[in-house]
Design an enzyme around this catalytic site. Structure first.
Site, short mmCIF file in Angstrom:
data_model
loop_
_atom_site.label_atom_id
_atom_site.label_comp_id
_atom_site.label_asym_id
_atom_site.label_seq_id
_atom_site.Cartn_x
_atom_site.Cartn_y
_atom_site.Cartn_z
N ILE A 116 0.86 -1.17 0.00
CA ILE A 116 -0.07 0.01 0.05
C ILE A 116 0.95 1.28 0.03
CG2 ILE A 116 -2.24 0.54 0.95
CD1 ILE A 116 -1.26 -0.57 3.69
N HIS A 117 0.61 2.18 -0.83
CA HIS A 117 1.29 3.43 -0.64
C HIS A 117 0.31 4.44 -1.11
CE1 HIS A 117 1.90 2.57 -4.79
NE2 HIS A 117 2.03 3.91 -5.13
N ARG A 118 -0.90 4.25 -1.62
CA ARG A 118 -1.80 5.64 -2.08
C ARG A 118 -2.28 6.46 -1.19
NH1 ARG A 118 -0.68 5.77 -7.01
NH2 ARG A 118 -0.71 3.92 -7.52
N ASP A 178 -2.70 -1.39 -3.82
CA ASP A 178 -3.40 -0.11 -4.57
C ASP A 178 -2.39 0.40 -5.28
OD1 ASP A 178 -1.23 0.99 -2.91
OD2 ASP A 178 -2.65 1.83 -1.38
#
Ligand code: UD1
Ligand code: UDP
Length: 384
Positions: free
Chosen positions: A230-232, A305
């Site tokens: 995840i990094h959004r 994501d």
């Protein structure tokens, strides 16, 4: 052939020959400035740089948007990408400051180098800054991965995509959907459907990935773990969403291997969410591309994501659960290999248990030779 118009001088030469006209000319090499700055851009540029360096001079500019060893230098080393000619060391910062600093520094490089072309990749702040700096200096911009749209303007990436496409004179669209998105915005000139350069990179590196020892290092067995990233911004900079996602990971019945993006690491700490991470979840540092491909290929399912990872999951035939409400890689969802669950804890847990794609897939991302096609289009701009 709308959108697939080749302007290669070699084609012109052939045409003239067919009329009995012989011409003698030498094509001049072009100087192409490539601008990259973030992890996926190093992967995307690696096959394209190899192609364009066969006949042109490439000047590689790294904006410095990503700078940790495992977010940047590692990829140059393992993919054999030449050392950047310029590192602008822009680093992290708010959207405007980061993009603005890049714009100032890229303009300086372009004034010094006076290239024939600037190539930008994807949808990051480095992409937009490169396109904007070049177009204002009347330098032609080529956008690799043009025409992608999530139609969600709350994403900084969507703003970057739309504006970069506007500023570009040559648009390399990876998919038919991308060509149509551009058409819907009235952009039809200079659009080339080339296929996806990430497919080129994947095909080249997936066999090399068989040498990876990452499964042994992490003590995991093929198909006995989930892979998560995840990094959004919508997931990381929001305590509720990040918390729900981490809780959902802890409910997955298998082990979850979670190479943590530095942005996510920072917000887990900021929001004090460490205790949400249970024993089945292994947080590890971001890994190199070769190890990551091997982790993807052997995963039971992928939770992500990321844009690039949704596509790689599809290409490697791994079920993908996307922690977003929308995606620009809509074909993967239409083919039922990808399911959108947002940051909804129950939906994530449910999909982790029961999401099962069909056997069938289609070919949306080209033939793995997008880089060669991009280079041929660029050849067409050589001066005789
Ligand atoms: C950026 C791109 C995103 C892309 C992603 C790929 C934009 C707006 N976003 O997001 O489209 O999907 O890269 O990974 O351009 N940080 C470090 N070390 C690093 C890099 C970042 O610690 O080497 C931390 C910093 O705290 C920084 C945060 O991560 O503030 C976010 O970095 P940034 O480059 O602004 O955005 P990404 O989330 O990486
Ligand atoms: N990737 C990697 N190591 C990791 C996580 C991802 O090499 O620990 C690769 C992945 O294979 C894909 C790319 O990075 O090719 C995706 O980048 P990211 O998710 O950072 O950005 P996005 O694609 O969302 O812009």
């Amino acid at each position: 052939m709308k959108g697939i118009l080749f302007e290669n001088p070699n084609q012109v030469k052939k045409e003239l020959l067919s009329f009995g006209v012989h011409i003698n000319y030498k094509l001049n090499k072009m100087k192409i400035v490539t601008i990259v700055g973030a992890r996926p851009q190093f992967i995307k540029c690696s096959p394209v740089s190899k192609e364009i360096r066969k006949d042109h001079d490439e000047v590689l500019v790294h904006t410095g948007q990503h700078y940790d060893y495992e977010m940047s230098k590692l990829f140059f080393e393992e993919l054999g990408i030449p050392k950047p000619d310029y590192n602008l060391d822009v680093g992290s910062g708010p959207q405007g400051k980061q993009t603005g600093e890049m714009l100032i520094k890229i303009e300086k490089v372009l004034l010094e180098e006076k290239p024939d072309f600037v190539l930008v990749y994807g949808d990051t702040n480095s992409t937009l800054a490169g396109a904007l700096a070049a177009t204002k200096l009347h330098i032609k911009v080529g956008h690799v991965e043009a025409g992608l749209r999530s139609f969600d303007t709350s994403m900084p990436e969507e703003i970057n995509r739309v504006l970069t496409d506007r500023a570009s004179s040559v648009l390399f669209a990876p998919t038919q959907t991308a060509v149509e998105n551009l058409q819907n915005e009235g952009i039809t000139n200079g659009v080339y459907r080339t296929g996806d350069v990430m497919y080129d990179a994947l095909l080249h590196n997936v066999t090399i990935a068989e040498t990876s020892a990452i499964l042994e290092t992490l003590e995991i067995k093929p198909k006995k773990y989930f892979l998560a990233t995840i990094h959004r911004q919508s997931n990381t900079d929001n305590a509720k969403n990040l918390s729900h996602i981490l809780e959902a990971f802890s409910h997955v019945e298998e082990k979850v291997i979670f190479p943590v993006h530095p942005r996510t690491q920072k917000f887990i700490k900021t929001y004090g969410l460490e205790e949400k991470i249970k024993d089945n979840v292994s947080l590890v540092k971001p890994v190199g591309y070769i190890d990551f491909l091997w982790l993807e290929k052997n995963a039971k399912k992928i939770l992500t994501d990321s844009g690039g990872i949704q596509k790689e999951a599809y290409l490697l035939k791994i079920p993908c659960i996307t922690l977003r409400e929308n995606t620009e890689w809509i074909e993967t969802v239409e083919d039922k290999w990808n399911v959108l669950v947002g940051a909804d804890k129950e939906k994530i847990i449910d999909a982790a248990k029961s999401f099962t794609p069909p056997q069938k897939q289609s070919n949306h991302f080209g033939d793995g030779k997008a880089s060669d096609k991009i280079k041929k289009v660029l050849d067409g701009f050589q001066k005789m």
